[in-house]
Enzyme design. Structure first.
Site, mmCIF file in Angstrom:
data_model
loop_
_atom_site.group_PDB
_atom_site.id
_atom_site.type_symbol
_atom_site.label_atom_id
_atom_site.label_comp_id
_atom_site.label_asym_id
_atom_site.label_seq_id
_atom_site.Cartn_x
_atom_site.Cartn_y
_atom_site.Cartn_z
ATOM 1 N N GLY A 189 0.767 -1.238 0.000
ATOM 2 C CA GLY A 189 0.000 0.000 0.000
ATOM 3 C C GLY A 189 0.797 1.288 0.000
ATOM 4 O O GLY A 189 0.225 2.365 -0.193
ATOM 5 N N GLU A 242 4.367 -6.308 1.862
ATOM 6 C CA GLU A 242 3.967 -6.749 0.520
ATOM 7 C C GLU A 242 3.864 -5.587 -0.453
ATOM 8 O O GLU A 242 2.775 -5.262 -0.926
ATOM 9 C CB GLU A 242 2.606 -7.451 0.592
ATOM 10 C CG GLU A 242 2.543 -8.583 1.593
ATOM 11 C CD GLU A 242 1.123 -9.086 1.844
ATOM 12 O OE1 GLU A 242 0.979 -10.203 2.361
ATOM 13 O OE2 GLU A 242 0.160 -8.362 1.533
ATOM 14 N N PRO A 243 4.976 -4.950 -0.764
ATOM 15 C CA PRO A 243 4.893 -3.788 -1.651
ATOM 16 C C PRO A 243 4.665 -4.196 -3.103
ATOM 17 O O PRO A 243 5.213 -5.193 -3.569
ATOM 18 C CB PRO A 243 6.277 -3.143 -1.493
ATOM 19 C CG PRO A 243 7.181 -4.295 -1.175
ATOM 20 C CD PRO A 243 6.353 -5.270 -0.377
ATOM 21 N N ARG A 259 3.054 -1.437 -5.834
ATOM 22 C CA ARG A 259 3.203 -0.137 -6.494
ATOM 23 C C ARG A 259 4.535 0.542 -6.167
ATOM 24 O O ARG A 259 5.190 1.097 -7.050
ATOM 25 C CB ARG A 259 2.055 0.767 -6.021
ATOM 26 C CG ARG A 259 1.886 2.051 -6.782
ATOM 27 C CD ARG A 259 0.844 2.940 -6.081
ATOM 28 N NE ARG A 259 -0.401 2.268 -5.816
ATOM 29 C CZ ARG A 259 -1.428 2.213 -6.679
ATOM 30 N NH1 ARG A 259 -1.352 2.824 -7.831
ATOM 31 N NH2 ARG A 259 -2.526 1.554 -6.364
ATOM 32 N N ARG A 281 -5.912 2.875 -15.757
ATOM 33 C CA ARG A 281 -5.981 3.647 -14.505
ATOM 34 C C ARG A 281 -6.664 5.003 -14.660
ATOM 35 O O ARG A 281 -7.483 5.373 -13.815
ATOM 36 C CB ARG A 281 -4.598 3.802 -13.865
ATOM 37 C CG ARG A 281 -3.966 2.439 -13.480
ATOM 38 C CD ARG A 281 -2.693 2.593 -12.669
ATOM 39 N NE ARG A 281 -2.966 3.149 -11.357
ATOM 40 C CZ ARG A 281 -2.780 4.399 -11.016
ATOM 41 N NH1 ARG A 281 -2.234 5.250 -11.867
ATOM 42 N NH2 ARG A 281 -3.091 4.815 -9.818
ATOM 43 N N TYR A 336 -9.860 4.983 -12.267
ATOM 44 C CA TYR A 336 -9.732 5.729 -11.005
ATOM 45 C C TYR A 336 -9.580 7.227 -11.221
ATOM 46 O O TYR A 336 -9.244 7.936 -10.285
ATOM 47 C CB TYR A 336 -8.479 5.314 -10.228
ATOM 48 C CG TYR A 336 -8.212 3.855 -10.048
ATOM 49 C CD1 TYR A 336 -9.120 3.015 -9.403
ATOM 50 C CD2 TYR A 336 -6.999 3.309 -10.475
ATOM 51 C CE1 TYR A 336 -8.827 1.683 -9.208
ATOM 52 C CE2 TYR A 336 -6.702 1.976 -10.271
ATOM 53 C CZ TYR A 336 -7.624 1.171 -9.637
ATOM 54 O OH TYR A 336 -7.308 -0.144 -9.428
ATOM 55 N N CYS A 378 -13.571 2.323 -28.538
ATOM 56 C CA CYS A 378 -14.896 2.918 -28.691
ATOM 57 C C CYS A 378 -15.612 3.071 -27.362
ATOM 58 O O CYS A 378 -16.595 2.381 -27.086
ATOM 59 C CB CYS A 378 -15.716 2.089 -29.662
ATOM 60 S SG CYS A 378 -14.956 2.107 -31.272
ATOM 61 N N GLU A 379 -15.087 3.944 -26.529
ATOM 62 C CA GLU A 379 -15.684 4.297 -25.239
ATOM 63 C C GLU A 379 -15.306 5.740 -24.967
ATOM 64 O O GLU A 379 -14.145 6.117 -25.151
ATOM 65 C CB GLU A 379 -15.073 3.463 -24.094
ATOM 66 C CG GLU A 379 -15.285 1.975 -24.164
ATOM 67 C CD GLU A 379 -16.669 1.525 -23.747
ATOM 68 O OE1 GLU A 379 -17.395 2.300 -23.079
ATOM 69 O OE2 GLU A 379 -17.044 0.399 -24.115
ATOM 70 N N TYR A 415 0.093 -1.787 -12.044
ATOM 71 C CA TYR A 415 -1.321 -1.773 -12.431
ATOM 72 C C TYR A 415 -1.511 -1.153 -13.817
ATOM 73 O O TYR A 415 -2.493 -0.468 -14.080
ATOM 74 C CB TYR A 415 -2.171 -1.073 -11.350
ATOM 75 C CG TYR A 415 -1.903 -1.655 -9.980
ATOM 76 C CD1 TYR A 415 -2.364 -2.928 -9.671
ATOM 77 C CD2 TYR A 415 -1.122 -0.976 -9.033
ATOM 78 C CE1 TYR A 415 -2.080 -3.501 -8.435
ATOM 79 C CE2 TYR A 415 -0.837 -1.546 -7.799
ATOM 80 C CZ TYR A 415 -1.316 -2.807 -7.510
ATOM 81 O OH TYR A 415 -1.030 -3.385 -6.302
HETATM 82 C C1 LIG Z 1 -2.734 -5.311 -3.774
HETATM 83 C C2 LIG Z 1 -2.141 -5.874 -2.553
HETATM 84 C C3 LIG Z 1 -0.848 -5.510 -2.167
HETATM 85 C C4 LIG Z 1 -0.007 -4.508 -2.902
HETATM 86 O O1 LIG Z 1 -0.548 -3.224 -2.869
HETATM 87 P P1 LIG Z 1 0.338 -1.988 -3.363
HETATM 88 O O2 LIG Z 1 -0.539 -0.827 -3.124
HETATM 89 O O3 LIG Z 1 0.621 -2.193 -4.804
HETATM 90 O O4 LIG Z 1 1.577 -1.960 -2.550
HETATM 91 C C5 LIG Z 1 -0.324 -6.121 -1.043
HETATM 92 N N1 LIG Z 1 -1.031 -7.024 -0.326
HETATM 93 C C6 LIG Z 1 -2.282 -7.387 -0.677
HETATM 94 C C7 LIG Z 1 -3.000 -8.397 0.130
HETATM 95 C C8 LIG Z 1 -2.877 -6.817 -1.790
HETATM 96 O O5 LIG Z 1 -4.127 -7.173 -2.120
#
Ligand SMILES: *Cc1c(COP(=O)(O)O)cnc(C)c1O
Length: 401
Positions: A225, A259-260, A262, A298, A302, A328-329, A357
């Site tokens: 995140g 868990e990076p 992005r 994206r 978003y 075509c959107e 993404y």
């Molecule tokens: C999507 C996701 C991530 C990675 O999110 P980023 O915003 O890309 O860092 C990590 N863990 C889980 C469980 C996710 O669903």
């Protein structure tokens, strides 16, 4: 400096280009921030699941956070060791759970009581024991885009604290479940530290309370995140992030798993697209390019901002334009009201921050083949996925004609 013009002429457009050295630097910065603690960075494969990218991180010692069995298979193919692979997601099928248990990954991250029951049953059928973590939904507003917020009770992810506690007790009492971790992931593109800290405090308290009933966990999984700069966002520094987390873990001997996705790949990636036409509808100026929402969704999905750089000889005055693709959107745009000089046929646009993404969210809508992907390391460029041909697109249909 990456020579985008040369790459575009050699590999054609639309094209994805990734700077592996930038990815390495991001990985090292985050790993360094957790120095002095047992930690695993488990790359979130969904951010950019190209095998060569996953392998790049695996070679640096990374684990993998997967959200489908397909991603788990990618992780194995890319050389991620089984003991660094995590499988998350709210809707795992029986077949996926079975394969994850057979592959003996680090743990399955369970997202509901019902799923825990399935995992136990399947582990029993396999005469096995499955390591699990529980994904806790701490009900914290991450202050990001609602589509990428995941840690509120309004979101489908994880379970509340009381359910989590029940699930750990259930797992502890099962011969086929081994509760080893706890997990939270409150959202993506986080730029504020406070919600993360609050979530970590809540989850760390749960770890302590489990410990009093002899449920001793080993892994504190803080999800991903971490936000990046697309425009002028002020982002969280890896060191501050790590300190905020670690400060909640006093007296707890846990391996931190991060868990990076992005953070590692977004700003390492560029999407190259060529100008086809300029057109004017009344007062409104459009730049029509050969890349579209099927390549990079994206902006459409978003309303995401991407910096776009024009490589052009044009010296004309700048004015605002919508940069749109051939799909075509009306929602098919890369940018709205973006200031650009007048552009010529074949001028190149470089869309920044496209490494996460981007390609992975692509589709074949309008029977458009997906772009090629190129990785740059030092001074060398290498194709890591070829452009999809028409034959590729119809391969699974033509035998039924
Ligand atoms: C999507 C996701 C991530 C990675 O999110 P980023 O915003 O890309 O860092 C990590 N863990 C889980 C469980 C996710 O669903």
């Amino acid at each position: 400096m990456i020579n985008f013009k040369e790459l575009a002429s050699e590999y054609k457009t639309p094209l994805y280009v990734y700077d592996l050295d930038y990815m390495s630097a991001q990985y090292n910065a985050l790993k360094e921030a957790f120095k002095g603690r047992k930690s695993i960075l488990a790359y979130a494969v969904k951010a950019n699941s190209n095998l060569s990218i996953v392998k790049h991180f695996a070679d640096m010692g990374s684990g993998a956070d997967c959200v489908s069995i397909g991603e788990v298979r990618r992780a194995f193919l890319a050389g991620v060791p089984s003991y660094k692979i995590i499988f998350s997601g709210v809707g795992k099928s029986d077949d996926e759970i079975k394969e994850a248990i057979q592959k003996d990954i680090l743990y399955i991250n369970v997202e509901s009581e019902a799923e825990l029951g399935r995992v136990e049953l399947i582990a029993k059928e396999l005469n096995s024991t499955c390591r699990i973590s529980v994904r806790v939904n701490p009900n914290i507003d991450p202050k990001t885009h609602p589509y990428i917020s995941t840690g509120l009770h309004d979101n489908k992810f994880g379970v509340d604290l009381n359910s989590a506690k029940r699930m750990y007790i259930f797992a502890k009492n099962s011969a086929h479940l081994d509760p080893v971790g706890i997990h939270f992931h409150i959202g993506s593109q986080l730029t504020e530290l406070e919600p993360i800290r609050e979530a970590a405090i809540i989850v760390a308290d749960l770890v302590r309370s489990l410990s009093t009933i002899n449920i001793e966990l080993k892994f504190f999984d803080i999800g991903g995140g971490l936000g990046v700069q697309y425009n002028n966002e002020v982002t969280i520094k890896p060191y501050d992030y790590a300190q905020a987390i670690l400060s909640t873990l006093t007296a707890l001997d846990l391996t931190v798993i991060c868990e990076p996705g992005r953070f590692l790949t977004a700003n390492a990636g560029y999407f190259l697209t060529k100008v086809l036409y300029e057109k004017q509808n009344g007062q409104k100026r459009f730049v029509v390019v050969d890349g579209a929402m099927n390549d990079l969704i994206r902006p459409s999905l978003y309303n995401a901002y991407h910096k776009i750089e024009a490589i052009t000889e044009s010296k004309s005055a700048e004015s605002k334009a919508d940069i749109v693709g051939p799909v075509c959107e009306s929602g098919d745009f890369l940018a709205k009201n973006y200031t650009l000089p007048k552009l010529e046929h074949n001028d190149l646009l470089v869309v920044h921050s496209a490494g996460a993404y981007g390609f992975g969210m692509g589709s074949n809508y309008n029977t458009r083949g997906r772009s090629a992907e190129i990785a740059i390391k030092g001074n060398t460029a290498k194709m890591i996925r070829s452009r999809e041909s028409f034959e590729d697109l119809i391969a699974l249909e033509k035998d039924f004609l």
